[in-house]
Design an enzyme around this catalytic site. Structure first.
Site, mmCIF file in Angstrom:
data_model
loop_
_atom_site.group_PDB
_atom_site.id
_atom_site.type_symbol
_atom_site.label_atom_id
_atom_site.label_comp_id
_atom_site.label_asym_id
_atom_site.label_seq_id
_atom_site.Cartn_x
_atom_site.Cartn_y
_atom_site.Cartn_z
ATOM 1 N N ASP A 279 0.856 -1.182 0.000
ATOM 2 C CA ASP A 279 0.000 0.000 0.000
ATOM 3 C C ASP A 279 0.895 1.237 0.000
ATOM 4 O O ASP A 279 0.983 1.973 0.983
ATOM 5 C CB ASP A 279 -0.892 -0.022 1.243
ATOM 6 C CG ASP A 279 -2.041 0.970 1.147
ATOM 7 O OD1 ASP A 279 -2.238 1.559 0.068
ATOM 8 O OD2 ASP A 279 -2.748 1.160 2.156
ATOM 9 N N GLU B 268 -6.289 4.654 -9.441
ATOM 10 C CA GLU B 268 -7.603 5.141 -9.026
ATOM 11 C C GLU B 268 -8.172 6.205 -9.955
ATOM 12 O O GLU B 268 -7.469 7.123 -10.395
ATOM 13 C CB GLU B 268 -7.508 5.703 -7.603
ATOM 14 C CG GLU B 268 -8.852 5.985 -6.970
ATOM 15 C CD GLU B 268 -8.840 5.723 -5.475
ATOM 16 O OE1 GLU B 268 -9.842 6.056 -4.835
ATOM 17 O OE2 GLU B 268 -7.851 5.181 -4.965
ATOM 18 N N LYS C 253 -9.348 1.430 -10.057
ATOM 19 C CA LYS C 253 -9.855 1.592 -8.693
ATOM 20 C C LYS C 253 -10.989 2.613 -8.680
ATOM 21 O O LYS C 253 -10.826 3.742 -9.140
ATOM 22 C CB LYS C 253 -8.695 2.055 -7.811
ATOM 23 C CG LYS C 253 -8.753 1.654 -6.365
ATOM 24 C CD LYS C 253 -7.404 1.968 -5.732
ATOM 25 C CE LYS C 253 -7.387 1.646 -4.259
ATOM 26 N NZ LYS C 253 -6.073 2.041 -3.680
ATOM 27 N N THR D 215 -13.148 0.285 -4.183
ATOM 28 C CA THR D 215 -12.496 0.700 -2.948
ATOM 29 C C THR D 215 -13.439 1.491 -2.043
ATOM 30 O O THR D 215 -14.593 1.732 -2.401
ATOM 31 C CB THR D 215 -11.237 1.523 -3.287
ATOM 32 O OG1 THR D 215 -10.489 1.765 -2.102
ATOM 33 C CG2 THR D 215 -11.611 2.850 -3.944
ATOM 34 N N PHE E 140 -12.058 -1.317 4.109
ATOM 35 C CA PHE E 140 -11.102 -0.510 4.868
ATOM 36 C C PHE E 140 -11.197 -0.819 6.360
ATOM 37 O O PHE E 140 -11.960 -0.208 7.101
ATOM 38 C CB PHE E 140 -11.369 0.977 4.600
ATOM 39 C CG PHE E 140 -10.723 1.484 3.336
ATOM 40 C CD1 PHE E 140 -10.823 0.778 2.153
ATOM 41 C CD2 PHE E 140 -10.018 2.671 3.332
ATOM 42 C CE1 PHE E 140 -10.224 1.231 0.986
ATOM 43 C CE2 PHE E 140 -9.418 3.142 2.166
ATOM 44 C CZ PHE E 140 -9.519 2.423 0.992
#
Length: 316
Positions: A17, A95, A131, A155, A177
């Protein structure tokens, strides 16, 4: 004895990440993922400034471009993604602009634009995950993109409804998350015991994983946003886990047996009827945590995108 990071890699695909190439080289994850916040951090590091300058120069040379900073931000995401692909054997997630989170077709258009930029770099786009925020509109964009053969990473997943709708849309992967769920509960229920298996983020991902495996969904569950290695230990066996360099380092320096907590199902059952838009929106309305954290996440990514574009505009 092997470290817990090595043991984790034997049962779960580990994803970095970060946009930090050196951290990826050090920990050798299978995949990598970025977002506007990570890109913003990257361009503030001197050694990554040449990529930002290259993105701005490219954008300024495009005759049809009216928003140079926005075009440069897209190019920068692809340049960093391309560099990451040189270091990981698997997927890299890029993303879509969070400001498009409530516009299905604009999200699809932006996704295809990013893929075109990757192709211009000579990149095999089968290794790119697009994403997208887990709004209803974003999930429908994922449905369209998947039908076009584009793999998606949905996400900012905080609720079971978001996860289920994403699987029903055929998303390749979702990112629940974990740590942000814990943050909300700690703020709203101070004094409660949220350690170990009591962590609400851990409970959420465990429920999603078990549901997907029980009903035979192919969508990959990738836990994200961890606050401590206990959360990671409690989700050992999950399909994928995306982990920050600091926690990767802690796992690499932790010994002792790592027990597998999540396991696949041998004989899946038929899936129930798909969620309707009305049911999805009602479930999100009833889940205050998910409602709050989704909105907050989109706002933060959008804010960081604006800041990133402002920095790139200064270089133009």
């Amino acid at each position: 004895m092997t470290t817990q990071l090595e043991q984790l890699k034997a049962m779960t695909t580990v994803v970095a990440d970060t946009g930090d190439f050196e951290a990826i080289k050090r920990y050798q994850p299978q995949d990598a993922t970025t977002n506007p916040s990570l890109l913003l951090k990257a361009v503030q590091i001197e050694k990554y400034r040449p990529l930002a300058a290259e993105a701005v120069k490219w954008a300024a040379a495009q005759n049809a471009v009216t928003d140079v900073a926005g075009a440069a931000a897209d190019k920068l995401a692809v340049l960093i993604g391309s560099k990451l692909m040189e270091q990981v054997p698997g997927y890299v997630s890029t993303e879509v602009d969070a400001r498009l989170s409530f516009d299905t077709m604009a999200t699809v258009e932006k996704a295809n634009h990013l893929l075109a930029l990757y192709r211009d770099q000579g990149i095999d786009t089968s290794r790119v995950l697009i994403k997208i925020a887990a709004t209803w509109e974003g999930i429908q964009a994922a449905r369209i993109l998947e039908s076009q053969g584009v793999k998606t990473n949905v996400t900012l997943v905080f609720s079971f409804a978001q996860a289920r709708a994403s699987a029903e849309a055929g998303a390749f992967l979702i990112s629940p998350f974990v740590g942000r769920i814990l943050d909300w509960y700690k703020a709203h229920q101070p004094g409660e015991d949220f350690t170990g298996a009591n962590d609400p983020g851990v409970k959420s991902v465990s429920r999603i994983y078990d549901y997907f495996k029980t009903h035979g969904y192919n969508t990959v569950v990738m836990g994200a946003s961890f606050r401590n290695i206990s959360e990671i230990q409690e989700l050992a066996g999950c399909d994928r886990l995306t982990i920050s360099p600091a926690l990767l380092d802690e796992l690499a320096n932790t010994e002792g047996t790592l027990e597998r907590k999540l396991n696949p199902v041998d004989s899946p059952k038929p899936a129930p009827a798909a969620l309707t838009e009305q049911a999805f929106r009602w479930d999100m309305n009833e889940d205050q945590m998910a409602h709050d954290k989704l909105a907050e996440g989109i706002r933060q990514f959008a804010k960081d995108q604006v800041t990133l574009e402002a920095m790139l505009a200064d270089l133009a």
